[in-house]
Write a protein that holds these residues in place. Structure first.
Motif, mmCIF file in Angstrom:
data_model
loop_
_atom_site.group_PDB
_atom_site.id
_atom_site.type_symbol
_atom_site.label_atom_id
_atom_site.label_comp_id
_atom_site.label_asym_id
_atom_site.label_seq_id
_atom_site.Cartn_x
_atom_site.Cartn_y
_atom_site.Cartn_z
ATOM 1 N N GLU A 4 -11.359 9.523 -5.851
ATOM 2 C CA GLU A 4 -12.086 8.877 -6.625
ATOM 3 C C GLU A 4 -11.030 7.985 -7.424
ATOM 4 O O GLU A 4 -11.340 6.864 -7.785
ATOM 5 N N ALA A 5 -10.063 8.525 -8.086
ATOM 6 C CA ALA A 5 -8.919 7.838 -8.708
ATOM 7 C C ALA A 5 -7.980 6.777 -7.725
ATOM 8 O O ALA A 5 -8.076 5.689 -8.347
ATOM 9 N N GLN A 6 -8.020 7.317 -6.646
ATOM 10 C CA GLN A 6 -7.520 6.350 -5.549
ATOM 11 C C GLN A 6 -8.366 5.171 -5.422
ATOM 12 O O GLN A 6 -7.828 3.949 -5.295
ATOM 13 N N GLU A 7 -9.681 5.159 -5.145
ATOM 14 C CA GLU A 7 -10.527 4.202 -5.174
ATOM 15 C C GLU A 7 -10.591 3.434 -6.240
ATOM 16 O O GLU A 7 -10.561 2.156 -6.178
ATOM 17 N N SER A 8 -10.440 3.881 -7.382
ATOM 18 C CA SER A 8 -10.724 3.033 -8.676
ATOM 19 C C SER A 8 -9.260 2.307 -8.739
ATOM 20 O O SER A 8 -9.354 1.036 -9.117
ATOM 21 N N PHE A 9 -8.161 2.806 -8.380
ATOM 22 C CA PHE A 9 -7.013 2.121 -8.498
ATOM 23 C C PHE A 9 -6.739 1.116 -7.374
ATOM 24 O O PHE A 9 -6.531 -0.048 -7.611
ATOM 25 N N ARG A 10 -7.151 1.184 -6.171
ATOM 26 C CA ARG A 10 -7.417 0.057 -5.180
ATOM 27 C C ARG A 10 -8.258 -0.978 -5.621
ATOM 28 O O ARG A 10 -7.726 -2.027 -5.503
ATOM 29 N N GLU A 11 -9.489 -0.624 -6.292
ATOM 30 C CA GLU A 11 -10.269 -1.738 -6.878
ATOM 31 C C GLU A 11 -9.880 -2.516 -7.781
ATOM 32 O O GLU A 11 -9.754 -3.862 -7.614
ATOM 33 N N PHE A 12 -8.905 -1.861 -8.783
ATOM 34 C CA PHE A 12 -8.384 -2.552 -9.814
ATOM 35 C C PHE A 12 -7.224 -3.506 -9.172
ATOM 36 O O PHE A 12 -7.228 -4.694 -9.563
ATOM 37 N N VAL A 13 -6.501 -3.036 -8.277
ATOM 38 C CA VAL A 13 -5.521 -3.873 -7.559
ATOM 39 C C VAL A 13 -5.811 -4.997 -6.835
ATOM 40 O O VAL A 13 -5.505 -6.104 -7.157
ATOM 41 N N ALA A 14 -7.149 -4.803 -6.141
ATOM 42 C CA ALA A 14 -7.787 -5.902 -5.424
ATOM 43 C C ALA A 14 -8.373 -7.113 -6.421
ATOM 44 O O ALA A 14 -8.102 -8.320 -6.010
ATOM 45 N N ASN A 15 -8.843 -6.728 -7.488
ATOM 46 C CA ASN A 15 -9.375 -7.613 -8.207
ATOM 47 C C ASN A 15 -8.513 -8.405 -9.198
ATOM 48 O O ASN A 15 -8.652 -9.234 -9.728
ATOM 49 N N ARG A 16 -7.271 -7.541 -9.705
ATOM 50 C CA ARG A 16 -6.719 -8.198 -10.739
ATOM 51 C C ARG A 16 -5.056 -8.390 -10.547
ATOM 52 O O ARG A 16 -4.521 -8.895 -11.030
ATOM 53 N N SER A 17 -4.881 -8.082 -9.179
ATOM 54 C CA SER A 17 -3.625 -8.303 -8.935
ATOM 55 C C SER A 17 -3.142 -9.922 -8.882
ATOM 56 O O SER A 17 -2.019 -9.962 -9.300
ATOM 57 N N SER A 18 -4.051 -10.747 -8.624
ATOM 58 C CA SER A 18 -3.596 -12.043 -8.553
ATOM 59 C C SER A 18 -3.209 -12.708 -10.092
ATOM 60 O O SER A 18 -2.319 -13.391 -10.173
ATOM 61 N N ALA A 19 -4.184 -12.406 -11.078
ATOM 62 C CA ALA A 19 -3.930 -12.864 -12.265
ATOM 63 C C ALA A 19 -2.629 -11.961 -12.702
ATOM 64 O O ALA A 19 -1.773 -12.968 -13.441
ATOM 65 N N LEU A 20 -2.327 -10.736 -12.716
ATOM 66 C CA LEU A 20 -1.150 -10.165 -13.097
ATOM 67 C C LEU A 20 0.095 -10.478 -12.443
ATOM 68 O O LEU A 20 0.946 -10.774 -13.059
ATOM 69 N N LEU A 21 -0.124 -11.180 -11.082
ATOM 70 C CA LEU A 21 1.102 -11.838 -10.524
ATOM 71 C C LEU A 21 1.313 -13.100 -11.147
ATOM 72 O O LEU A 21 2.799 -13.300 -11.218
ATOM 73 N N LYS A 22 0.829 -13.908 -11.505
ATOM 74 C CA LYS A 22 0.641 -15.310 -12.323
ATOM 75 C C LYS A 22 1.510 -15.145 -13.464
ATOM 76 O O LYS A 22 2.628 -15.736 -13.916
ATOM 77 N N THR A 23 1.277 -13.844 -14.214
ATOM 78 C CA THR A 23 2.129 -13.583 -15.423
ATOM 79 C C THR A 23 3.608 -12.963 -15.156
ATOM 80 O O THR A 23 4.358 -13.460 -15.514
#
Length: 185
Positions: A4-23
Motif C-alpha cells: 500500500e505504501a509502495q503504491e502511494s509513493f508511486r502515485e505521488f511520484v507520478a503526480n508531482r515529479s514534474s513540478a518538483l523537477l522544475k524546482t
C-alpha cells in the motif's frame, strides 16, 4: 515498505515529479541533469521514511532545499563545465516572448552562485516569506534579506538584458508583489 505504501509513493511520484523537477532544475542553476540528480536523491530519502511523512510534497521540497544548501556549503565545490550555447536538439525553437524570458532568466540564474540562486528561487519562484526561507536555510531573517538584496543586485549586474525587458516582462508573468527581474532605481 508494504504494498500500500509502495503504491502511494508511486502515485505521488507520478503526480508531482514534474513540478518538483522544475524546482530542482532552478535550484541547480538550470542544469537539468543536476536537477534530476537532486530530485532523485530527495525521492530516495522520502521513500525510506514514507510511512512517517504527513506532507510528502513539503518533505521532498525541504530535502531539495537542504541538499542544495549542503552543496554550496562544501569546502571544495565540484567543478562543472559550462558551455556558451546548449547543444542543438534538432527541434524548432520556441520564439514566443515567454520562452525568451524563461531562457534569459535561466541563464542569469546559472551565473549566480548556488547560495544566491537558492535564496532567489525560494523567495520568488516558490514565493516563500522571508521567515520560511530563513527556517529552511538555517539562518536569520536579516541574513535572508541581505542575501536577497545582494543576489538581486548581482543578477541585475550580470544580466542587464533582464532590465531591458522590465515592463514587457511584467505583462507576461503572473502578478506578485516582488520579482527578481524588476529594476528598482
Amino acid at each position: 515498505m508494504d504494498a500500500e505504501a509502495q503504491e502511494s509513493f508511486r502515485e505521488f511520484v507520478a503526480n508531482r515529479s514534474s513540478a518538483l523537477l522544475k524546482t530542482a532544475v532552478l535550484l541547480s542553476g538550470g542544469d537539468r541533469h543536476a536537477g534530476e540528480d537532486l530530485l532523485q536523491n530527495a525521492l530516495i530519502k522520502a521513500a525510506g521514511r514514507w510511512h512517517r511523512i504527513d506532507e510528502p510534497e513539503a518533505y521532498v521540497r525541504q530535502v531539495l532545499y537542504r541538499q542544495q544548501v549542503s552543496r554550496w556549503r562544501l569546502k571544495w565545490p565540484r567543478r562543472e563545465l559550462s558551455v556558451a550555447e546548449p547543444p542543438e536538439t534538432g527541434t524548432t525553437p520556441d520564439t514566443s516572448g515567454a520562452a525568451e524570458l524563461r531562457l534569459l532568466m535561466r541563464g542569469a540564474l546559472a551565473r549566480l552562485t548556488a547560495r544566491q540562486r537558492t535564496v532567489l528561487v525560494l523567495r520568488y519562484f516558490e514565493d516563500l516569506p522571508e521567515s520560511e526561507v530563513a527556517r529552511i536555510l538555517g539562518c536569520s531573517v536579516g541574513t535572508v534579506r541581505s542575501a536577497t538584496h545582494r543576489s538581486l543586485a548581482r543578477l541585475r549586474a550580470l544580466a542587464p538584458e533582464l532590465a531591458a525587458l522590465g515592463p514587457a516582462a511584467a505583462e507576461q508573468r503572473p502578478s506578485r508583489d516582488y520579482s527578481p527581474v524588476e529594476v528598482r532605481q
